[in-house]
Motif scaffolding. Sequence first.
Motif, PDB file in Angstrom:
ATOM      1  N   SER A  60      16.686   2.147  -5.026  1.00 37.52           N
ATOM      2  CA  SER A  60      15.792   2.972  -6.432  1.00 37.52           C
ATOM      3  C   SER A  60      14.550   2.306  -6.713  1.00 37.52           C
ATOM      4  CB  SER A  60      17.145   2.662  -7.417  1.00 37.52           C
ATOM      5  OG  SER A  60      16.525   3.766  -7.929  1.00 37.52           O
ATOM      6  N   LEU A  61      14.867   0.446  -6.797  1.00 35.64           N
ATOM      7  CA  LEU A  61      13.801   0.336  -7.539  1.00 35.64           C
ATOM      8  C   LEU A  61      12.487  -0.075  -6.109  1.00 35.64           C
ATOM      9  CD1 LEU A  61      12.060  -1.939  -9.376  1.00 35.64           C
ATOM     10  CD2 LEU A  61      13.074  -3.545  -7.895  1.00 35.64           C
ATOM     11  N   LEU A  62      12.618  -0.096  -5.089  1.00 36.42           N
ATOM     12  CA  LEU A  62      11.549   0.281  -4.580  1.00 36.42           C
ATOM     13  C   LEU A  62      11.007   1.785  -4.818  1.00 36.42           C
ATOM     14  CD1 LEU A  62      13.093  -1.876  -1.132  1.00 36.42           C
ATOM     15  CD2 LEU A  62      10.813  -2.363  -2.603  1.00 36.42           C
ATOM     16  N   TRP A  63      11.547   2.997  -4.549  1.00 38.29           N
ATOM     17  CA  TRP A  63      11.171   4.122  -4.546  1.00 38.29           C
ATOM     18  C   TRP A  63      10.367   3.845  -6.048  1.00 38.29           C
ATOM     19  CZ3 TRP A  63      10.800   7.668  -1.446  1.00 38.29           C
ATOM     20  CH2 TRP A  63      11.796   7.812   0.153  1.00 38.29           C
ATOM     21  N   TRP A  64      10.694   3.753  -6.734  1.00 41.48           N
ATOM     22  CA  TRP A  64      10.334   3.400  -8.227  1.00 41.48           C
ATOM     23  C   TRP A  64       8.790   3.151  -8.035  1.00 41.48           C
ATOM     24  CZ3 TRP A  64       8.025   0.013 -11.177  1.00 41.48           C
ATOM     25  CH2 TRP A  64       7.445  -0.021 -12.567  1.00 41.48           C
ATOM     26  N   VAL A  65       8.886   1.419  -7.715  1.00 38.28           N
ATOM     27  CA  VAL A  65       7.719   1.517  -7.051  1.00 38.28           C
ATOM     28  C   VAL A  65       6.216   2.040  -5.946  1.00 38.28           C
ATOM     29  CG1 VAL A  65       6.341  -0.671  -5.854  1.00 38.28           C
ATOM     30  CG2 VAL A  65       8.115  -1.177  -7.551  1.00 38.28           C
ATOM     31  N   ALA A  66       7.409   2.442  -5.357  1.00 41.64           N
ATOM     32  CA  ALA A  66       6.999   3.455  -3.913  1.00 41.64           C
ATOM     33  C   ALA A  66       6.091   4.324  -4.622  1.00 41.64           C
ATOM     34  CB  ALA A  66       7.462   3.693  -2.802  1.00 41.64           C
ATOM     35  N   GLY A  67       6.302   5.556  -5.743  1.00 42.94           N
ATOM     36  CA  GLY A  67       5.834   6.075  -6.403  1.00 42.94           C
ATOM     37  C   GLY A  67       5.248   5.977  -7.761  1.00 42.94           C
ATOM     38  N   THR A  68       5.012   4.489  -8.351  1.00 43.00           N
ATOM     39  CA  THR A  68       3.840   4.553  -9.168  1.00 43.00           C
ATOM     40  C   THR A  68       2.983   4.146  -8.828  1.00 43.00           C
ATOM     41  OG1 THR A  68       5.418   2.289  -9.460  1.00 43.00           O
ATOM     42  CG2 THR A  68       6.424   3.928 -11.433  1.00 43.00           C
ATOM     43  N   LEU A  69       3.385   3.086  -7.624  1.00 46.83           N
ATOM     44  CA  LEU A  69       1.834   2.817  -7.187  1.00 46.83           C
ATOM     45  C   LEU A  69       0.628   3.844  -6.907  1.00 46.83           C
ATOM     46  CD1 LEU A  69       2.738  -0.143  -4.328  1.00 46.83           C
ATOM     47  CD2 LEU A  69       1.343  -0.442  -6.765  1.00 46.83           C
ATOM     48  N   PRO A  70       0.715   4.641  -5.805  1.00 46.62           N
ATOM     49  CA  PRO A  70      -0.673   5.938  -5.979  1.00 46.62           C
ATOM     50  C   PRO A  70      -1.021   6.550  -6.987  1.00 46.62           C
ATOM     51  CG  PRO A  70       1.829   6.372  -4.799  1.00 46.62           C
ATOM     52  CD  PRO A  70       2.264   4.897  -5.830  1.00 46.62           C
ATOM     53  N   ALA A  71       0.645   6.534  -8.467  1.00 50.65           N
ATOM     54  CA  ALA A  71       0.295   7.018  -9.627  1.00 50.65           C
ATOM     55  C   ALA A  71      -0.847   6.410 -10.388  1.00 50.65           C
ATOM     56  CB  ALA A  71       1.548   7.151 -10.698  1.00 50.65           C
ATOM     57  N   ARG A  72      -0.862   5.038 -10.402  1.00 50.16           N
ATOM     58  CA  ARG A  72      -1.931   4.386 -10.626  1.00 50.16           C
ATOM     59  C   ARG A  72      -3.146   4.353 -10.010  1.00 50.16           C
ATOM     60  NH1 ARG A  72       1.338  -1.347 -11.689  1.00 50.16           N
ATOM     61  NH2 ARG A  72       3.438   0.056 -10.831  1.00 50.16           N
ATOM     62  N   ALA A  73      -3.248   4.373  -8.989  1.00 52.75           N
ATOM     63  CA  ALA A  73      -3.965   4.533  -8.180  1.00 52.75           C
ATOM     64  C   ALA A  73      -5.052   5.727  -8.734  1.00 52.75           C
ATOM     65  CB  ALA A  73      -3.942   4.586  -6.870  1.00 52.75           C
ATOM     66  N   MET A  74      -4.071   6.735  -8.779  1.00 53.32           N
ATOM     67  CA  MET A  74      -4.673   8.422  -9.063  1.00 53.32           C
ATOM     68  C   MET A  74      -5.540   7.766 -10.364  1.00 53.32           C
ATOM     69  SD  MET A  74      -1.861  11.160  -7.440  1.00 53.32           S
ATOM     70  CE  MET A  74      -2.845  11.866  -7.709  1.00 53.32           C
ATOM     71  N   VAL A  75      -4.678   7.723 -11.344  1.00 52.11           N
ATOM     72  CA  VAL A  75      -4.967   6.889 -12.844  1.00 52.11           C
ATOM     73  C   VAL A  75      -6.734   6.227 -12.860  1.00 52.11           C
ATOM     74  CG1 VAL A  75      -4.603   6.236 -15.308  1.00 52.11           C
ATOM     75  CG2 VAL A  75      -3.053   8.021 -13.810  1.00 52.11           C
ATOM     76  N   ALA A  76      -6.764   5.536 -11.349  1.00 53.43           N
ATOM     77  CA  ALA A  76      -7.614   4.344 -12.024  1.00 53.43           C
ATOM     78  C   ALA A  76      -8.811   5.053 -11.755  1.00 53.43           C
ATOM     79  CB  ALA A  76      -7.408   3.487 -11.044  1.00 53.43           C
ATOM     80  N   TYR A  77      -8.792   5.555 -10.317  1.00 53.40           N
ATOM     81  CA  TYR A  77      -9.684   6.700  -9.414  1.00 53.40           C
ATOM     82  C   TYR A  77     -10.380   7.361 -11.074  1.00 53.40           C
ATOM     83  CZ  TYR A  77     -11.779  10.078  -7.123  1.00 53.40           C
ATOM     84  OH  TYR A  77     -13.070  11.210  -6.573  1.00 53.40           O
ATOM     85  N   ALA A  78      -9.653   8.228 -11.384  1.00 51.49           N
ATOM     86  CA  ALA A  78     -10.102   9.692 -12.805  1.00 51.49           C
ATOM     87  C   ALA A  78     -10.569   8.380 -13.690  1.00 51.49           C
ATOM     88  CB  ALA A  78      -8.565   9.940 -13.205  1.00 51.49           C
ATOM     89  N   VAL A  79     -10.137   7.552 -13.950  1.00 47.22           N
ATOM     90  CA  VAL A  79     -10.921   6.606 -15.187  1.00 47.22           C
ATOM     91  C   VAL A  79     -12.443   6.010 -14.689  1.00 47.22           C
ATOM     92  CG1 VAL A  79     -10.641   4.756 -16.825  1.00 47.22           C
ATOM     93  CG2 VAL A  79      -8.330   6.513 -16.343  1.00 47.22           C
ATOM     94  N   THR A  80     -12.490   5.538 -13.364  1.00 49.77           N
ATOM     95  CA  THR A  80     -13.714   4.865 -12.840  1.00 49.77           C
ATOM     96  C   THR A  80     -15.109   6.041 -12.555  1.00 49.77           C
ATOM     97  OG1 THR A  80     -12.628   5.199 -10.695  1.00 49.77           O
ATOM     98  CG2 THR A  80     -12.748   3.374 -11.459  1.00 49.77           C
ATOM     99  N   ARG A  81     -14.182   7.618 -12.573  1.00 50.04           N
ATOM    100  CA  ARG A  81     -14.993   8.754 -12.595  1.00 50.04           C
ATOM    101  C   ARG A  81     -15.121   9.726 -13.423  1.00 50.04           C
ATOM    102  NH1 ARG A  81     -15.283   5.911  -8.106  1.00 50.04           N
ATOM    103  NH2 ARG A  81     -14.586   7.181  -6.243  1.00 50.04           N
TER     104      ARG A  81
END
Length: 96
Positions: free
Chosen positions: A14-35
């Motif tokens: 379950s921890l790996l699934w949590w990491v797998a889901g939060t990494l792209p979510a953080r990348a999407m937020v960072a992309y929106a913030v930088t734009r």
Amino acid sequence: MPLVALGLILIDRSLLWWVAGTLPARAMVAYAVTRTVAMPQIADDIGNWAQPLRPVVLTAEGLLIVITLGRHASPRSAVWLTQRLILWAEMCSRPA
């Protein structure tokens, strides 16, 4: 991310699934913030939403988040959702 993918293949935790889901979510937020907000040394990216591969990457990241949420809801639903998403991707990739 490749290490997380390898971990998901070898160890279904379950921890790996949590990491797998939060990494792209953080990348999407960072992309929106930088734009939208001027960041140090990358202020010229404000409003630059039209990079050619970014829609593909956002779609892949979004699908991984959906699969992760489905996995946490039920392992069976994750398998069903993954199969449907693969079929959808195959249909979209076929030439018209």
